[in-house]
Design a protein around this motif. Structure first.
Motif, PDB file in Angstrom:
ATOM      1  N   THR A 291       0.845  -1.193   0.000  1.00 29.31           N
ATOM      2  CA  THR A 291       0.000   0.000   0.000  1.00 29.31           C
ATOM      3  C   THR A 291       0.888   1.253   0.000  1.00 29.31           C
ATOM      4  O   THR A 291       2.073   1.186   0.323  1.00 29.31           O
ATOM      5  CB  THR A 291      -0.924   0.015   1.236  1.00 29.31           C
ATOM      6  N   PRO A 292       0.346   2.406  -0.384  1.00 29.44           N
ATOM      7  CA  PRO A 292       1.159   3.620  -0.523  1.00 29.44           C
ATOM      8  C   PRO A 292       1.934   3.989   0.735  1.00 29.44           C
ATOM      9  O   PRO A 292       1.410   3.954   1.843  1.00 29.44           O
ATOM     10  CB  PRO A 292       0.121   4.691  -0.869  1.00 29.44           C
ATOM     11  N   ASP A 293       3.185   4.342   0.534  1.00 25.87           N
ATOM     12  CA  ASP A 293       4.061   4.838   1.596  1.00 25.87           C
ATOM     13  C   ASP A 293       5.272   5.477   0.917  1.00 25.87           C
ATOM     14  O   ASP A 293       5.742   4.961  -0.104  1.00 25.87           O
ATOM     15  CB  ASP A 293       4.514   3.685   2.507  1.00 25.87           C
ATOM     16  N   PRO A 294       5.802   6.584   1.464  1.00 27.97           N
ATOM     17  CA  PRO A 294       6.978   7.224   0.841  1.00 27.97           C
ATOM     18  C   PRO A 294       8.171   6.282   0.704  1.00 27.97           C
ATOM     19  O   PRO A 294       9.049   6.508  -0.135  1.00 27.97           O
ATOM     20  CB  PRO A 294       7.289   8.383   1.801  1.00 27.97           C
ATOM     21  N   HIS A 295       8.217   5.231   1.498  1.00 28.76           N
ATOM     22  CA  HIS A 295       9.334   4.288   1.435  1.00 28.76           C
ATOM     23  C   HIS A 295       9.420   3.591   0.085  1.00 28.76           C
ATOM     24  O   HIS A 295      10.519   3.256  -0.382  1.00 28.76           O
ATOM     25  CB  HIS A 295       9.182   3.238   2.549  1.00 28.76           C
ATOM     26  N   TRP A 296       8.260   3.384  -0.549  1.00 29.29           N
ATOM     27  CA  TRP A 296       8.221   2.550  -1.752  1.00 29.29           C
ATOM     28  C   TRP A 296       8.638   3.335  -2.992  1.00 29.29           C
ATOM     29  O   TRP A 296       7.820   3.870  -3.717  1.00 29.29           O
ATOM     30  CB  TRP A 296       6.836   1.946  -1.948  1.00 29.29           C
ATOM     31  N   SER A 297       9.934   3.374  -3.240  1.00 25.45           N
ATOM     32  CA  SER A 297      10.460   3.939  -4.481  1.00 25.45           C
ATOM     33  C   SER A 297      10.446   2.841  -5.547  1.00 25.45           C
ATOM     34  O   SER A 297      10.326   1.646  -5.218  1.00 25.45           O
ATOM     35  CB  SER A 297      11.884   4.443  -4.267  1.00 25.45           C
ATOM     36  N   PRO A 298      10.550   3.182  -6.820  1.00 22.55           N
ATOM     37  CA  PRO A 298      10.588   2.151  -7.869  1.00 22.55           C
ATOM     38  C   PRO A 298      11.678   1.109  -7.638  1.00 22.55           C
ATOM     39  O   PRO A 298      11.454  -0.091  -7.858  1.00 22.55           O
ATOM     40  CB  PRO A 298      10.830   2.966  -9.143  1.00 22.55           C
ATOM     41  N   ASP A 299      12.862   1.542  -7.202  1.00 20.41           N
ATOM     42  CA  ASP A 299      13.955   0.598  -6.971  1.00 20.41           C
ATOM     43  C   ASP A 299      13.605  -0.384  -5.858  1.00 20.41           C
ATOM     44  O   ASP A 299      13.890  -1.592  -5.965  1.00 20.41           O
ATOM     45  CB  ASP A 299      15.239   1.346  -6.605  1.00 20.41           C
ATOM     46  N   ARG A 300      13.007   0.111  -4.788  1.00 22.83           N
ATOM     47  CA  ARG A 300      12.675  -0.769  -3.658  1.00 22.83           C
ATOM     48  C   ARG A 300      11.567  -1.748  -4.026  1.00 22.83           C
ATOM     49  O   ARG A 300      11.593  -2.913  -3.598  1.00 22.83           O
ATOM     50  CB  ARG A 300      12.274   0.072  -2.450  1.00 22.83           C
ATOM     51  N   LEU A 301      10.579  -1.300  -4.803  1.00 23.52           N
ATOM     52  CA  LEU A 301       9.529  -2.213  -5.241  1.00 23.52           C
ATOM     53  C   LEU A 301      10.095  -3.295  -6.151  1.00 23.52           C
ATOM     54  O   LEU A 301       9.721  -4.468  -6.047  1.00 23.52           O
ATOM     55  CB  LEU A 301       8.430  -1.432  -5.974  1.00 23.52           C
ATOM     56  N   GLN A 302      10.995  -2.896  -7.039  1.00 24.39           N
ATOM     57  CA  GLN A 302      11.597  -3.881  -7.935  1.00 24.39           C
ATOM     58  C   GLN A 302      12.431  -4.884  -7.147  1.00 24.39           C
ATOM     59  O   GLN A 302      12.387  -6.094  -7.404  1.00 24.39           O
ATOM     60  CB  GLN A 302      12.464  -3.179  -8.978  1.00 24.39           C
ATOM     61  N   ARG A 303      13.171  -4.390  -6.168  1.00 26.06           N
ATOM     62  CA  ARG A 303      13.991  -5.286  -5.347  1.00 26.06           C
ATOM     63  C   ARG A 303      13.109  -6.242  -4.548  1.00 26.06           C
ATOM     64  O   ARG A 303      13.440  -7.424  -4.381  1.00 26.06           O
ATOM     65  CB  ARG A 303      14.876  -4.462  -4.412  1.00 26.06           C
ATOM     66  N   LEU A 304      11.977  -5.752  -4.042  1.00 26.72           N
ATOM     67  CA  LEU A 304      11.049  -6.622  -3.324  1.00 26.72           C
ATOM     68  C   LEU A 304      10.521  -7.713  -4.247  1.00 26.72           C
ATOM     69  O   LEU A 304      10.430  -8.891  -3.855  1.00 26.72           O
ATOM     70  CB  LEU A 304       9.891  -5.803  -2.751  1.00 26.72           C
ATOM     71  N   ALA A 305      10.168  -7.340  -5.481  1.00 31.12           N
ATOM     72  CA  ALA A 305       9.675  -8.333  -6.436  1.00 31.12           C
ATOM     73  C   ALA A 305      10.732  -9.400  -6.709  1.00 31.12           C
ATOM     74  O   ALA A 305      10.421 -10.600  -6.800  1.00 31.12           O
ATOM     75  CB  ALA A 305       9.268  -7.642  -7.734  1.00 31.12           C
ATOM     76  N   TRP A 306      11.991  -8.989  -6.835  1.00 28.80           N
ATOM     77  CA  TRP A 306      13.073  -9.957  -7.043  1.00 28.80           C
ATOM     78  C   TRP A 306      13.211 -10.884  -5.845  1.00 28.80           C
ATOM     79  O   TRP A 306      13.396 -12.087  -6.001  1.00 28.80           O
ATOM     80  CB  TRP A 306      14.394  -9.226  -7.278  1.00 28.80           C
ATOM     81  N   ASN A 307      13.124 -10.305  -4.642  1.00 29.64           N
ATOM     82  CA  ASN A 307      13.298 -11.110  -3.431  1.00 29.64           C
ATOM     83  C   ASN A 307      12.160 -12.100  -3.207  1.00 29.64           C
ATOM     84  O   ASN A 307      12.330 -13.089  -2.489  1.00 29.64           O
ATOM     85  CB  ASN A 307      13.425 -10.199  -2.207  1.00 29.64           C
ATOM     86  N   LEU A 308      11.002 -11.814  -3.808  1.00 27.30           N
ATOM     87  CA  LEU A 308       9.859 -12.721  -3.665  1.00 27.30           C
ATOM     88  C   LEU A 308       9.860 -13.835  -4.709  1.00 27.30           C
ATOM     89  O   LEU A 308       9.041 -14.749  -4.634  1.00 27.30           O
ATOM     90  CB  LEU A 308       8.544 -11.933  -3.768  1.00 27.30           C
ATOM     91  N   GLU A 309      10.747 -13.747  -5.691  1.00 25.20           N
ATOM     92  CA  GLU A 309      10.809 -14.779  -6.717  1.00 25.20           C
ATOM     93  C   GLU A 309      11.150 -16.122  -6.084  1.00 25.20           C
ATOM     94  O   GLU A 309      12.006 -16.217  -5.212  1.00 25.20           O
ATOM     95  CB  GLU A 309      11.861 -14.422  -7.765  1.00 25.20           C
ATOM     96  N   GLY A 310      10.466 -17.157  -6.536  1.00 21.55           N
ATOM     97  CA  GLY A 310      10.676 -18.486  -5.979  1.00 21.55           C
ATOM     98  C   GLY A 310       9.740 -18.821  -4.837  1.00 21.55           C
ATOM     99  O   GLY A 310       9.628 -19.981  -4.456  1.00 21.55           O
ATOM    100  N   SER A 311       9.069 -17.811  -4.283  1.00 21.28           N
ATOM    101  CA  SER A 311       8.071 -18.071  -3.243  1.00 21.28           C
ATOM    102  C   SER A 311       6.705 -18.241  -3.886  1.00 21.28           C
ATOM    103  O   SER A 311       6.534 -18.018  -5.086  1.00 21.28           O
ATOM    104  CB  SER A 311       8.040 -16.925  -2.228  1.00 21.28           C
ATOM    105  N   ASP A 312       5.727 -18.637  -3.105  1.00 20.82           N
ATOM    106  CA  ASP A 312       4.365 -18.794  -3.615  1.00 20.82           C
ATOM    107  C   ASP A 312       3.553 -17.519  -3.501  1.00 20.82           C
ATOM    108  O   ASP A 312       2.365 -17.511  -3.794  1.00 20.82           O
ATOM    109  CB  ASP A 312       3.644 -19.911  -2.850  1.00 20.82           C
ATOM    110  N   ALA A 313       4.205 -16.431  -3.069  1.00 17.49           N
ATOM    111  CA  ALA A 313       3.467 -15.194  -2.800  1.00 17.49           C
ATOM    112  C   ALA A 313       3.185 -14.428  -4.083  1.00 17.49           C
ATOM    113  O   ALA A 313       4.018 -14.359  -4.996  1.00 17.49           O
ATOM    114  CB  ALA A 313       4.250 -14.318  -1.833  1.00 17.49           C
TER     115      ALA A 313
END
Length: 492
Positions: free
Chosen positions: A235-257
Motif C-alpha cells: 500500500t502507498p508509503d513514501p518508502h516505496w520507491s521504484p527501486d525498492r519495489l523492484q527489489r522486493l519483487a526480485w526477493n519474492l521470486e521463488g516463493s508462492d506469494a
C-alpha cells in the motif's frame, strides 16, 4: 469426528497450533477448488455434447459414429482445449470478479470460430447444430456450475474459511484501510494476517487494528519466505520507491506469494487499466471511459430486446400485481414520478403504486424522521406504504413497470440509480458524473445493499460503474440482481 459429520473438502486457509506457529493449507483448498471447477466444466461439457449426439444421432443410427460420435468427441476436446489455452482455470481468476466469466466466454467463442472454420473445410452439414445449439448450451451449463461453486466458496469465506493469508506493507493509514476492506468483503478471499510498517510499529504498539505488526518495510521478503503468506499487498508509503519495489519483487521470486501493488494516484479498474512498457519503464495507462462506440450500441440493443422479452415474460405477474394494488387501497395502479436521466434530462419513471394516494403531499411532515443516507429520503417503517406495497418493495416488484422506461430508451437495464430533480440539483461536480450514462433498473448499488448503503458508498459505486463500465460487468450485475431481490436486503 462425530458419525455423520460432513468433511469440508476445502479446509481453512490457516490455523494456529500450540507453539504459536502457523499451519497453512491454502494451497490445498485452492487446488481442490480448481480441480472442482475443471471437473464441473468437463462433466458439464460432456453431458451437453453426449445428449445432443445421442438425441439427434438416434435418427441416423447407421452413420452415428461417423456423423455424430466424432463431432461430439471433437467438440468436447475443442472446448476443453480452448478453456486451457485461455487460462480459464487459472487460480488467480477463480471465485471472484468478472474476469473468470470473461475468460470462459472468450474460450467458448474461440471454440465456435474453430468449429465454423472446421465445418467449412470439411463441408460438414451437421456443424450448425454444434455451433448454434451445443456451444450455447455448454455456456449455460458451465457458467451456472461455476456460479454455484462460487456461491459455495463465498459462503465458506464469510465463515472464515478458504481465505488467502495476506501480509500488508505500507503506511499505517493505508494498511488500516486495507484491513477494513478485507473484513468488510470477506468473499474476495483476503485476510490480513500480518503487517509491516515504516518503523515496525502500529497504533497500539505491536498491533494494528488487532493485526500483529511483524516488522519494518525492509523485512517484508524475509517474513514471506519464513511464514508463507500467499499475498503481499503493498500500500502507498513514501518508502516505496521504484527501486525498492523492484527489489522486493526480485526477493519474492521463488516463493508462492503474489505481489499486489495498490494504485496511488486514482481508483480505476476493469478494462480501462492497461500496463505498457514505454522507454523501458512500466507505466499504467488509463483509457478514457467509453460513453459512445460499438459497445454502447450493443448495450442499447441488449437493453431494448431484454426489456421486451422481460415484459412478455412478466406480463401475467404484472397484471396480477396491478389487481392487488387496486384491491388494497384507493388510487391508480401506476405511480409516475419525474427523475433525472442521462445528461441531466428529466423523464417520467413508472412504478407500481406502493403508497396511499397523496403520499407526496405529506412527505414534508415526515422530514424529521428521515433515515435515508445523504440526499435520499427513506423510512424503514414508512406509514404511507400500503400492505401490498410492503411486499412489492421487499421483492422490487414495484419496479417492473420501469421496463417500459428501458424499452423507450430513457433508462437502461443496468446503470446508476435514477435521482430525483431535487437530489440532482444538490449534486457537486464529482457526483454529477453519474449523469453521464443512463440510469438503470438495477446496478452496483442494488446488489450491494440498496438503501442500507452509506451515501458516500452508494456514490462511489455509481461512479465506479460510470468509469469502469463493461458488457461483462453488466452481465454479472444482472446475474447477481436475482439473489439481491430474493434476499430483499436494503429494500424498504
Amino acid at each position: 469426528m462425530q458419525q455423520g459429520e460432513l468433511v469440508n473438502p476445502f479446509p481453512s486457509a490457516r490455523g494456529h497450533v500450540a507453539d504459536g506457529t502457523i499451519s497453512r493449507s491454502v494451497d490445498d483448498w485452492e487446488q481442490r477448488y480448481r480441480r472442482a471447477v475443471i471437473t464441473s466444466d468437463t462433466v458439464g461439457t460432456a453431458f451437453v455434447v453426449a445428449s445432443i449426439g445421442i438425441f439427434f444421432g438416434a435418427r441416423d443410427a447407421a452413420n452415428w459414429h461417423e456423423k455424430w460420435g466424432i463431432l461430439a468427441f471433437g467438440t468436447e476436446l475443442l472446448v476443453l482445449a480452448a478453456l486451457a489455452l485461455s487460462r480459464a482455470w487459472a487460480p488467480v481468476v477463480l471465485g471472484q470478479g468478472a474476469e473468470e466469466f470473461r475468460r470462459l466466454g472468450r474460450s467458448l467463442f474461440a471454440a465456435v470460430v474453430v468449429l465454423a472454420l472446421g465445418g467449412i473445410a470439411l463441408t460438414s452439414r451437421n456443424i450448425k447444430l454444434w455451433i448454434f445449439v451445443a456451444v450455447p448450451a455448454i455456456a449455460l451449463v458451465t457458467m451456472t456450475q461455476r456460479y454455484l461453486l462460487r456461491l459455495w466458496l463465498h459462503k465458506q469465506r464469510n465463515e472464515g474459511r478458504c481465505l488467502r493469508p495476506v501480509l500488508a506493507a505500507g503506511s499505517v493509514a493505508t494498511v488500516l484501510d486495507l484491513i477494513a476492506r478485507a473484513r468488510r468483503f470477506p468473499h474476495l478471499g483476503w485476510r490480513v494476517d500480518a503487517v509491516c510498517t515504516t518503523d515496525g510499529l502500529g497504533t497500539h504498539g505491536d498491533r494494528l487494528d488487532g493485526v500483529p505488526v511483524v516488522g519494518r518495510l525492509t523485512d517484508v521478503a524475509g517474513h514471506v519466505r519464513r511464514d508463507g503468506y500467499r499475498v503481499v499487498a503493498v500500500t502507498p508509503d513514501p518508502h516505496w520507491s521504484p527501486d525498492r519495489l523492484q527489489r522486493l519483487a526480485w526477493n519474492l521470486e521463488g516463493s508462492d506469494a503474489e505481489m499486489v501493488v495498490a494504485p496511488v494516484l486514482m481508483e480505476v479498474a476493469g478494462p480501462r487499466l492497461h500496463v505498457d512498457a514505454v522507454l523501458g519503464i512500466p507505466l499504467l495507462r488509463v483509457s478514457m471511459p467509453a460513453f459512445t462506440g460499438g459497445r454502447r450500441v450493443v448495450k442499447e440493443v441488449v437493453d431494448r430486446l431484454g426489456a421486451a422479452l422481460l415484459l412478455l415474460l412478466f406480463a401475467p405477474l404484472m397484471v396480477l400485481v396491478g389487481l392487488l394494488v387496486l384491491a388494497d387501497s384507493r388510487g391508480g395502479v401506476v405511480y409516475r414520478q419525474r427523475r433525472v436521466g442521462k445528461d441531466g434530462q428529466e423523464f417520467t419513471i413508472f412504478k407500481f403504486r406502493t403508497m396511499v394516494a397523496g403520499a407526496d403531499r405529506v412527505r414534508a411532515e415526515l422530514a424529521d424522521r428521515n433515515e435515508g443516507a445523504g440526499l435520499l429520503f427513506k423510512l424503514r417503517q414508512d406509514p404511507r406504504v400500503t400492505r401490498v406495497g410492503t411486499v412489492l418493495r421487499r421483492y422490487s416488484l414495484d419496479e417492473l413497470p420501469q421496463l417500459f422506461n428501458v424499452l423507450t430508451g430513457s433508462m437502461s437495464l443496468v446503470g446508476p440509480r435514477p435521482p430525483l430533480p431535487e437530489e440532482s440539483a444538490a449534486y457537486g461536480p464529482d457526483i454529477r458524473r453519474r449523469l453521464l450514462v443512463k440510469p438503470g433498473l438495477t446496478g452496483l448499488w442494488q446488489i450491494s445493499g440498496r438503501s442500507d448503503l452509506p451515501w458516500d458508498e452508494a456514490v462511489r459505486l455509481d461512479l465506479r460503474y460510470v468509469e469502469d463500465w463493461s458488457l461483462a460487468l453488466d452481465a454479472v450485475i444482472l446475474w447477481k440482481t436475482l439473489r439481491a431481490v430474493l434476499h430483499g436486503q436494503g429494500a424498504y
